[in-house]
Design a protein around this motif. Structure first.
Motif, mmCIF file in Angstrom:
data_model
loop_
_atom_site.group_PDB
_atom_site.id
_atom_site.type_symbol
_atom_site.label_atom_id
_atom_site.label_comp_id
_atom_site.label_asym_id
_atom_site.label_seq_id
_atom_site.Cartn_x
_atom_site.Cartn_y
_atom_site.Cartn_z
ATOM 1 N N ASP A 70 0.422 12.777 8.339
ATOM 2 C CA ASP A 70 -0.552 13.338 7.396
ATOM 3 C C ASP A 70 -1.212 12.240 6.570
ATOM 4 O O ASP A 70 -2.435 12.247 6.351
ATOM 5 C CB ASP A 70 0.127 14.336 6.452
ATOM 6 C CG ASP A 70 0.617 15.582 7.167
ATOM 7 O OD1 ASP A 70 0.053 15.926 8.224
ATOM 8 O OD2 ASP A 70 1.560 16.221 6.663
ATOM 9 N N LEU A 71 -0.390 11.290 6.102
ATOM 10 C CA LEU A 71 -0.933 10.210 5.284
ATOM 11 C C LEU A 71 -1.813 9.271 6.104
ATOM 12 O O LEU A 71 -2.777 8.704 5.580
ATOM 13 C CB LEU A 71 0.209 9.428 4.629
ATOM 14 C CG LEU A 71 0.983 10.194 3.550
ATOM 15 C CD1 LEU A 71 2.193 9.388 3.080
ATOM 16 C CD2 LEU A 71 0.089 10.553 2.369
ATOM 17 N N ASP A 128 -0.739 0.621 13.577
ATOM 18 C CA ASP A 128 -0.126 -0.239 12.562
ATOM 19 C C ASP A 128 0.140 0.550 11.278
ATOM 20 O O ASP A 128 1.209 0.431 10.661
ATOM 21 C CB ASP A 128 -1.037 -1.425 12.247
ATOM 22 C CG ASP A 128 -0.908 -2.547 13.267
ATOM 23 O OD1 ASP A 128 -0.235 -2.343 14.300
ATOM 24 O OD2 ASP A 128 -1.502 -3.619 13.037
ATOM 25 N N VAL A 129 -0.848 1.335 10.863
ATOM 26 C CA VAL A 129 -0.715 2.124 9.637
ATOM 27 C C VAL A 129 0.423 3.130 9.766
ATOM 28 O O VAL A 129 1.244 3.293 8.848
ATOM 29 C CB VAL A 129 -2.038 2.840 9.303
ATOM 30 C CG1 VAL A 129 -1.832 3.873 8.186
ATOM 31 C CG2 VAL A 129 -3.099 1.832 8.884
ATOM 32 N N VAL A 141 -0.312 0.740 0.614
ATOM 33 C CA VAL A 141 0.315 0.382 1.888
ATOM 34 C C VAL A 141 -0.642 0.591 3.064
ATOM 35 O O VAL A 141 -0.951 -0.335 3.812
ATOM 36 C CB VAL A 141 1.614 1.187 2.121
ATOM 37 C CG1 VAL A 141 2.215 0.865 3.486
ATOM 38 C CG2 VAL A 141 2.619 0.905 1.016
ATOM 39 N N ALA A 142 -1.112 1.833 3.223
ATOM 40 C CA ALA A 142 -1.863 2.187 4.430
ATOM 41 C C ALA A 142 -3.249 1.553 4.489
ATOM 42 O O ALA A 142 -3.630 0.960 5.512
ATOM 43 C CB ALA A 142 -1.975 3.706 4.529
ATOM 44 N N LEU A 143 -4.027 1.672 3.421
ATOM 45 C CA LEU A 143 -5.380 1.107 3.444
ATOM 46 C C LEU A 143 -5.374 -0.406 3.640
ATOM 47 O O LEU A 143 -6.139 -0.922 4.471
ATOM 48 C CB LEU A 143 -6.137 1.478 2.168
ATOM 49 C CG LEU A 143 -7.003 2.732 2.203
ATOM 50 C CD1 LEU A 143 -7.640 2.966 0.842
ATOM 51 C CD2 LEU A 143 -8.063 2.658 3.287
ATOM 52 N N PRO A 144 -4.544 -1.168 2.915
ATOM 53 C CA PRO A 144 -4.499 -2.620 3.170
ATOM 54 C C PRO A 144 -4.103 -2.942 4.604
ATOM 55 O O PRO A 144 -4.652 -3.877 5.208
ATOM 56 C CB PRO A 144 -3.444 -3.111 2.173
ATOM 57 C CG PRO A 144 -3.471 -2.120 1.060
ATOM 58 C CD PRO A 144 -3.730 -0.807 1.729
ATOM 59 N N ARG A 145 -3.160 -2.183 5.163
ATOM 60 C CA ARG A 145 -2.745 -2.427 6.548
ATOM 61 C C ARG A 145 -3.884 -2.117 7.514
ATOM 62 O O ARG A 145 -4.104 -2.843 8.492
ATOM 63 C CB ARG A 145 -1.524 -1.561 6.858
ATOM 64 C CG ARG A 145 -1.032 -1.632 8.290
ATOM 65 C CD ARG A 145 -0.347 -2.926 8.633
ATOM 66 N NE ARG A 145 0.918 -3.114 7.951
ATOM 67 C CZ ARG A 145 1.846 -3.989 8.336
ATOM 68 N NH1 ARG A 145 1.649 -4.744 9.409
ATOM 69 N NH2 ARG A 145 2.960 -4.143 7.651
#
Length: 313
Positions: free
Chosen positions: A295-296, A228-229, A207-211
């Protein structure tokens, strides 16, 4: 027939036995210095990522230098004191990963770091989740480096699961010591940092890295990409911090508000700051704080920067 220690060494490390003793010791010290240098670099990236998350504004319900969000017991200064207390930890846990230490040793480093954090903040939990999440990623990054594995997102996740996956899965079992996150997870069946780690941090890698990459590829700056992340994570994960503060209704409200921000184009929307500020005020009104998502976010930024530096090197 007994075999001497020297003869055993010939079978175990023939190349080492051939070296003069002083030269072998010198090379070992040189390797240790190199490892410590790398561990220090990862530590600095981790601290910068956590500091960048602190500076981000307006982020829903979270502490920043502008305001304290939904928190009455902490300020940005509290977070800065906490960050100073963690400088040693991220280097130590990276080095432990390079040395293939088992999960119990990594956990002990985390417990010690948490104690230093609580001393620095007078008992306020600012970075407990980050100690665990960023710490496990730092150990996996260190393991990749030690094994000569090219540092990619897929490699870090694979090493994390291969090296410590079984122990991380066992770590999700109920424990005797209670925490707000654990209580919320058991009451609402919400996943937390332990479950994330046991699955190889799917929220980061899927989720986060692609965004993050999508926002950067679209020409937006790092601040916009991080925002965005953060909103994507709030909309996606079951954040035990939200369940603890707002119950099921609060978590549902938070997810819906974050998803609406994304549906409106996130930071590609020219009015994104105004929209984000309204969501921030909504979270403060309901005392909601998505600390798990924060945190993520920091962990995602740390991973991305470490990979970028490895590519540059």
């Amino acid at each position: 027939m007994q075999i001497s220690a020297m003869h055993k060494a010939l079978f175990v490390m023939p190349e080492a036995a051939a070296l003069p003793r002083k030269l072998f010791k010198s090379r070992r010290l040189q390797n240790l210095r190199t490892d410590r240098t790398f561990a220090g670099q990862v530590s600095r990236v981790a601290l910068r990522s956590l500091h960048a998350e602190l500076l981000l504004y307006p982020k829903p319900g979270l502490v920043s230098p502008i305001d304290n969000g939904s928190h009455l017991d902490m300020t940005a200064a509290t977070f800065v004191r906490s960050l100073f207390s963690l400088r040693r930890y991220f280097a130590d846990v990276t080095l432990a990963g390079m040395q293939a230490r088992d999960f119990e040793e990594l956990k002990l480093l985390g417990i010690q770091a948490e104690r230093r954090m609580l001393r620095a903040t007078a008992g306020i939990n600012t970075h407990r989740g980050a100690i665990f999440s960023l710490g496990m990623l730092a150990a996996a990054i260190g393991s990749c480096k030690a094994q000569g594995i090219t540092l990619t997102a897929a490699a870090v996740r694979a090493v994390l699961l291969i090296q410590w996956g079984e122990a991380l899965a066992a770590h999700t079992e109920p424990v005797t010591s209670e925490s707000h996150g654990r209580a919320a997870a058991e009451r609402y069946a919400a996943s937390g940092a332990r479950e994330e780690a046991a699955m190889g941090f799917p929220s980061i890698f899927e989720v986060a890295l692609p965004r993050l990459h999508a926002a950067i590829d679209a020409g937006r700056g790092m601040e916009e990409a991080q925002m965005d992340v953060l909103f994507a994570l709030i909309a996606h994960i079951s954040d035990t911090n939200l369940y603890h503060r707002g119950g099921l209704a609060g978590a549902v409200l938070a997810k819906a508000a974050a998803q609406e921000f994304l549906d409106q184009g996130a930071t590609s929307n020219p009015q994104w700051r105004e929209t984000a500020l309204q969501v921030h005020k909504l979270f403060v009104q309901h005392r909601l704080s998505p600390g798990g998502a924060a945190d993520l976010l920091a962990a995602t930024c740390m991973l991305q920067q470490c990979i970028s530096q490895a590519v540059a090197d």
